[in-house]
Design an enzyme around this catalytic site. Sequence first.
Site, PDB file in Angstrom:
ATOM      1  N   GLN A  93       0.851  -1.122  -0.093  1.00 57.43           N
ATOM      2  CA  GLN A  93       0.005  -0.034   0.127  1.00 57.43           C
ATOM      3  C   GLN A  93       0.943   1.294  -0.100  1.00 57.43           C
ATOM      4  O   GLN A  93       0.364   2.473  -0.119  1.00 57.43           O
ATOM      5  CB  GLN A  93      -0.928  -0.016   1.153  1.00 57.43           C
ATOM      6  CG  GLN A  93      -1.987  -1.041   1.195  1.00 57.43           C
ATOM      7  CD  GLN A  93      -2.226  -1.223   2.820  1.00 57.43           C
ATOM      8  OE1 GLN A  93      -3.342  -0.700   3.196  1.00 57.43           O
ATOM      9  NE2 GLN A  93      -1.741  -2.085   3.417  1.00 57.43           N
ATOM     10  N   HIS A 111      -1.841   1.269  -4.095  1.00 54.89           N
ATOM     11  CA  HIS A 111      -1.956   2.742  -3.913  1.00 54.89           C
ATOM     12  C   HIS A 111      -1.405   3.827  -4.876  1.00 54.89           C
ATOM     13  O   HIS A 111      -1.335   5.024  -4.343  1.00 54.89           O
ATOM     14  CB  HIS A 111      -2.177   3.017  -2.514  1.00 54.89           C
ATOM     15  CG  HIS A 111      -3.070   2.513  -1.608  1.00 54.89           C
ATOM     16  ND1 HIS A 111      -3.117   2.224  -0.226  1.00 54.89           N
ATOM     17  CD2 HIS A 111      -4.111   1.909  -2.117  1.00 54.89           C
ATOM     18  CE1 HIS A 111      -4.207   1.822   0.124  1.00 54.89           C
ATOM     19  NE2 HIS A 111      -4.733   1.356  -0.878  1.00 54.89           N
ATOM     20  N   CYS A 138       1.165  18.536 -19.702  1.00 56.13           N
ATOM     21  CA  CYS A 138       1.607  16.911 -20.081  1.00 56.13           C
ATOM     22  C   CYS A 138       2.388  16.999 -21.238  1.00 56.13           C
ATOM     23  O   CYS A 138       2.410  17.506 -22.380  1.00 56.13           O
ATOM     24  CB  CYS A 138       0.166  16.242 -20.511  1.00 56.13           C
ATOM     25  SG  CYS A 138       0.376  14.726 -21.021  1.00 56.13           S
ATOM     26  N   THR A 179       0.712  -2.799   8.831  1.00 54.08           N
ATOM     27  CA  THR A 179      -0.471  -2.454   8.219  1.00 54.08           C
ATOM     28  C   THR A 179      -1.705  -2.675   9.321  1.00 54.08           C
ATOM     29  O   THR A 179      -2.272  -3.377   9.771  1.00 54.08           O
ATOM     30  CB  THR A 179      -1.117  -2.588   6.832  1.00 54.08           C
ATOM     31  OG1 THR A 179      -2.090  -2.142   6.343  1.00 54.08           O
ATOM     32  CG2 THR A 179      -1.088  -4.190   6.752  1.00 54.08           C
ATOM     33  N   SER A 180      -2.411  -1.141   9.674  1.00 53.06           N
ATOM     34  CA  SER A 180      -3.500  -1.057  10.503  1.00 53.06           C
ATOM     35  C   SER A 180      -4.826  -1.943  10.297  1.00 53.06           C
ATOM     36  O   SER A 180      -5.579  -1.992  11.083  1.00 53.06           O
ATOM     37  CB  SER A 180      -4.013   0.319  11.033  1.00 53.06           C
ATOM     38  OG  SER A 180      -4.167   1.156   9.716  1.00 53.06           O
ATOM     39  N   ASN A 204       2.969  -6.327  13.397  1.00 51.58           N
ATOM     40  CA  ASN A 204       2.641  -5.084  13.553  1.00 51.58           C
ATOM     41  C   ASN A 204       3.120  -4.656  15.004  1.00 51.58           C
ATOM     42  O   ASN A 204       3.570  -5.516  15.651  1.00 51.58           O
ATOM     43  CB  ASN A 204       1.055  -4.869  13.619  1.00 51.58           C
ATOM     44  CG  ASN A 204       0.602  -4.459  12.165  1.00 51.58           C
ATOM     45  OD1 ASN A 204       1.094  -3.758  11.449  1.00 51.58           O
ATOM     46  ND2 ASN A 204      -0.267  -5.250  12.071  1.00 51.58           N
ATOM     47  N   LEU A 205       3.354  -3.357  15.111  1.00 52.89           N
ATOM     48  CA  LEU A 205       3.847  -2.905  16.536  1.00 52.89           C
ATOM     49  C   LEU A 205       2.570  -2.969  17.515  1.00 52.89           C
ATOM     50  O   LEU A 205       2.969  -3.153  18.617  1.00 52.89           O
ATOM     51  CB  LEU A 205       4.095  -1.313  16.069  1.00 52.89           C
ATOM     52  CG  LEU A 205       5.130  -0.615  17.072  1.00 52.89           C
ATOM     53  CD1 LEU A 205       6.240  -1.417  17.034  1.00 52.89           C
ATOM     54  CD2 LEU A 205       5.451   0.781  16.708  1.00 52.89           C
ATOM     55  N   GLU A 206       1.485  -2.861  17.025  1.00 60.07           N
ATOM     56  CA  GLU A 206       0.176  -3.188  17.814  1.00 60.07           C
ATOM     57  C   GLU A 206      -0.603  -3.852  17.130  1.00 60.07           C
ATOM     58  O   GLU A 206      -0.798  -3.533  15.913  1.00 60.07           O
ATOM     59  CB  GLU A 206      -0.391  -2.066  18.365  1.00 60.07           C
ATOM     60  CG  GLU A 206       0.025  -0.585  17.688  1.00 60.07           C
ATOM     61  CD  GLU A 206      -0.476   0.546  18.658  1.00 60.07           C
ATOM     62  OE1 GLU A 206      -1.474   0.996  17.989  1.00 60.07           O
ATOM     63  OE2 GLU A 206      -0.030   0.962  19.512  1.00 60.07           O
ATOM     64  N   ALA A 222       9.224  -4.192  12.941  1.00 60.39           N
ATOM     65  CA  ALA A 222       9.541  -5.015  11.849  1.00 60.39           C
ATOM     66  C   ALA A 222      10.712  -5.346  11.503  1.00 60.39           C
ATOM     67  O   ALA A 222      10.993  -6.473  10.885  1.00 60.39           O
ATOM     68  CB  ALA A 222       8.772  -4.458  10.591  1.00 60.39           C
TER      69      ALA A 222
HETATM   70  P1  OAD Z   1      -1.435   2.989   9.065  1.00 64.22           P
HETATM   71  O1  OAD Z   1      -0.712   4.476   9.490  1.00 64.22           O
HETATM   72  O2  OAD Z   1      -3.013   2.993   9.155  1.00 64.22           O
HETATM   73  O3  OAD Z   1      -0.828   1.751   9.951  1.00 64.22           O
HETATM   74  C1  OAD Z   1       0.352   1.540  10.322  1.00 64.22           C
HETATM   75  C2  OAD Z   1       0.495   0.182  11.053  1.00 64.22           C
HETATM   76  O4  OAD Z   1       1.842   0.034  11.289  1.00 64.22           O
HETATM   77  C3  OAD Z   1       0.130   0.051  12.281  1.00 64.22           C
HETATM   78  O5  OAD Z   1      -0.612  -1.329  12.460  1.00 64.22           O
HETATM   79  C4  OAD Z   1       0.997   0.095  13.176  1.00 64.22           C
HETATM   80  O6  OAD Z   1       1.011  -0.684  14.462  1.00 64.22           O
HETATM   81  C5  OAD Z   1       2.235  -0.338  12.359  1.00 64.22           C
HETATM   82  N1  OAD Z   1       3.644   0.104  12.665  1.00 64.22           N
HETATM   83  C6  OAD Z   1       3.997   1.207  12.881  1.00 64.22           C
HETATM   84  N2  OAD Z   1       5.413   0.929  13.241  1.00 64.22           N
HETATM   85  C7  OAD Z   1       5.857  -0.268  12.932  1.00 64.22           C
HETATM   86  C8  OAD Z   1       7.223  -0.885  13.032  1.00 64.22           C
HETATM   87  N3  OAD Z   1       8.358  -0.135  13.280  1.00 64.22           N
HETATM   88  N4  OAD Z   1       6.975  -2.369  12.620  1.00 64.22           N
HETATM   89  C9  OAD Z   1       6.031  -2.858  12.447  1.00 64.22           C
HETATM   90  N5  OAD Z   1       4.561  -2.405  12.322  1.00 64.22           N
HETATM   91  C10 OAD Z   1       4.710  -0.908  12.611  1.00 64.22           C
HETATM   92  O7  OAD Z   1      -0.698   2.578   7.631  1.00 64.22           O
HETATM   93  P2  OAD Z   1      -1.574   1.983   6.709  1.00 64.22           P
HETATM   94  O8  OAD Z   1      -2.277   0.467   7.166  1.00 64.22           O
HETATM   95  O9  OAD Z   1      -0.471   1.403   5.584  1.00 64.22           O
HETATM   96  O10 OAD Z   1      -3.717   5.166   1.593  1.00 64.22           O
HETATM   97  O11 OAD Z   1      -2.556   2.658   6.004  1.00 64.22           O
HETATM   98  C11 OAD Z   1      -3.123   2.154   4.946  1.00 64.22           C
HETATM   99  C12 OAD Z   1      -3.706   3.398   3.920  1.00 64.22           C
HETATM  100  O12 OAD Z   1      -4.204   4.508   4.515  1.00 64.22           O
HETATM  101  C13 OAD Z   1      -2.556   3.882   3.166  1.00 64.22           C
HETATM  102  O13 OAD Z   1      -1.994   3.158   2.185  1.00 64.22           O
HETATM  103  C14 OAD Z   1      -2.898   5.182   2.557  1.00 64.22           C
HETATM  104  C15 OAD Z   1      -3.851   5.456   3.941  1.00 64.22           C
HETATM  105  O14 OAD Z   1      -4.948   6.314   3.633  1.00 64.22           O
HETATM  106  C16 OAD Z   1      -3.729   5.858   0.390  1.00 64.22           C
HETATM  107  O15 OAD Z   1      -3.031   6.965   0.542  1.00 64.22           O
HETATM  108  C17 OAD Z   1      -4.784   5.585  -0.814  1.00 64.22           C
END
Ligand code: OAD
Length: 236
Positions: A93, A111, A138, A179-180, A204-206, A222
Amino acid sequence: MTQNKSGKTVILTGAGISAESGLQTFRDANGLWEGHRPEEVATPEAFASNPDMVHRFYNARRQKLAEVKPNAAHQALVDLENYLGDDFLLITQNVDDLHERAGIQRVMHLHGELLKKRCSWCNQVDRCDSDLSVSDVCPVCDRPEGMRPHIVWFGEMPFRMEEIINAIKEADQFWAIGTSGQVYPAAGFVEIAKSAGASTVEMNLEAASNSSLFDESIIGPATETLPPFVGALIAS
Ligand code: OAD
């Protein structure tokens, strides 16, 4: 017939895998996205009403890429890909290029990518290494005011969905890293994988919002959890 003990492995990554490289995740403690509400910047409506602000936001994120580098978790996925070959697929993503800079070959950007731009008029996609602005023309159709980041905004269709869903349905293992589980369709991939019989792991971290859907949850940074997990798999 699969060539390795793990079978086909599909990995989904999110902002958390790049966090230890110095890129901020989206859903941090104050609920803001680098100081902005997501709907202020990441929508077609925002681009229509305030393109300068949207360009400034993404230009800043593109510039930030020059300050960061891949970390041990990105590298572990390269090691896994080298081991699994065509049985490996990464779906990210993330719009950064850290997986590619680490050396990943088999990756799909659900994305979009910060280092690409697209013309809203003719849909031409090109490499983008510098700032974008409304005055850009363009290179193909010559029309102004249409160049935009090649990013999927809220309300738009993520890229390569059909290929991605088909790959997940064939997976023997599905891992979600950093990813959350709050943004669909990616948050629903684990259910598709499970229904098709895959083993599922989150790292994940949480615990993520959809954590209960995974067979295994590995909680921690990670860069500390993924390298030994991959190392054990390769050694097994
Ligand atoms: P989030 O910011 O929603 O979630 C980040 C995740 O990473 C959480 O579950 C944290 O626990 C975890 N995390 C943070 N630090 C970490 C580490 N050091 N090691 C392991 N895990 C860690 O990000 P995404 O899930 O990527 O979309 O968000 C999804 C989408 O929401 C993005 O692609 C973006 C946003 O809107 C678009 O831009 C379309």
